[in-house]
Write a protein that holds these residues in place. Sequence first.
Motif, PDB file in Angstrom:
ATOM      1  N   SER A  35      11.482  -2.854   8.817  1.00  0.00           N
ATOM      2  CA  SER A  35      10.492  -3.878   8.469  1.00  0.00           C
ATOM      3  C   SER A  35       9.761  -3.613   7.155  1.00  0.00           C
ATOM      4  O   SER A  35       9.297  -4.540   6.509  1.00  0.00           O
ATOM      5  CB  SER A  35       9.440  -3.946   9.575  1.00  0.00           C
ATOM      6  N   LYS A  52      -0.793  -0.206  13.402  1.00  0.00           N
ATOM      7  CA  LYS A  52       0.287  -0.803  12.598  1.00  0.00           C
ATOM      8  C   LYS A  52      -0.254  -1.332  11.274  1.00  0.00           C
ATOM      9  O   LYS A  52      -1.253  -2.064  11.265  1.00  0.00           O
ATOM     10  CB  LYS A  52       0.921  -1.938  13.418  1.00  0.00           C
ATOM     11  N   ASP A 184       5.901  -5.733  19.360  1.00  0.00           N
ATOM     12  CA  ASP A 184       6.526  -6.292  18.141  1.00  0.00           C
ATOM     13  C   ASP A 184       7.043  -7.716  18.318  1.00  0.00           C
ATOM     14  O   ASP A 184       8.214  -8.003  18.053  1.00  0.00           O
ATOM     15  CB  ASP A 184       7.650  -5.357  17.646  1.00  0.00           C
TER      16      ASP A 184
HETATM   17 MG    MG Z   1       8.975  -5.765  13.594  1.00  0.00          MG
END
Ligand code: MG
Length: 287
Positions: A35, A52, A184
């Motif tokens: 990502s 994150k 996610d």
């Molecule tokens: Mg992701």
Amino acid sequence: MTDLLSRTRSDLAPEELVSSAGEVLARFDHRTQDSGNVSWLVRTPSGDYFVKSAGEEEPPPGAPLPVLDRSARVDLLRNAVEIARSVDHPALARLRSVIELSTGPVLVYDRASGELVGVPAARRNDPDSSYRRFATAPPAIRLAVLDQLLDAHRTLEEAGWVACDLYDGCLMVDPATARLTLIDLDTYRRGPSTNDMGRMFGSTRFMAPEEFTAGAPLDARTTVFTLGRLLRHFGTGLTEDLADFCGGAALAAVVERATRRERTERHGGVGELVAAWTAARDAGAAS
Ligand SMILES: [Mg+2]
Ligand SMILES: Nc1ncnc2c1ncn2[C@@H]1O[C@H](COP(=O)(O)OP(=O)(O)OP(=O)(O)O)[C@@H](O)[C@H]1O
């Protein structure tokens, strides 16, 4: 020491913020994720968190260029915040706070218990992998996890969310309790949309035909297909043969319908899929 739950802003860089909050247990970056995001597991006095961030503007030397640039990655993190704020379900990773930094937000989630079902392709044949262990777990465990997967998506659908990039790398399963936590879901879209990428994000194993066709509609029937693929993959212990389905023939028939290539032949939405699943499950329990 920084308290991650009481802050809404910070002048620190994400990495400094995390290390000022406690002991860093793990770092997720280009070595394992494609990502471009950078995330951490951190142990703090108030608990363990998954933090994150959208990562750096430029990839580190030697790392591949992520598909999305940093500002698009920030948009996805903001989308993840919208998901968390619009849906309350025990199977969704719990977002505890959002801290705004000069480089964008960092999202602080509770650490999910258990292990990630998705593993790199090279490990999928390893009987000790979390992937194989889940796929061969007793039927009652697998069905309990799949029930939670479906129920969470029923709630997500009620808030308008359509699945995107839902695959085994989104499933964290605690084998001791059969508890599922979904992680996610950042690329889910609110409301029906059209395929504007040609090939959408996702793992081919679980993607609907319309996710490979530019201009095709993406909606609740797309979610139904992907859920059906997950049910089939793990419910058959990876054989994909519905004769092996761990919940019996009536449930297998529900899964077969969910995974039809022809969109109109599938259940009309997750609510309908869950109703059919629950009815078949209850009938199986009664017989
Ligand atoms: Mg992701
Ligand atoms: N709430 C959580 N608790 C514990 N571990 C987590 C949690 N959320 C994510 N993880 C772990 O961190 C890893 C990276 O998280 P995530 O998949 O959200 O990152 P990403 O940058 O979107 O990666 P990808 O390239 O897979 O899209 C996951 O594969 C999982 O192992």
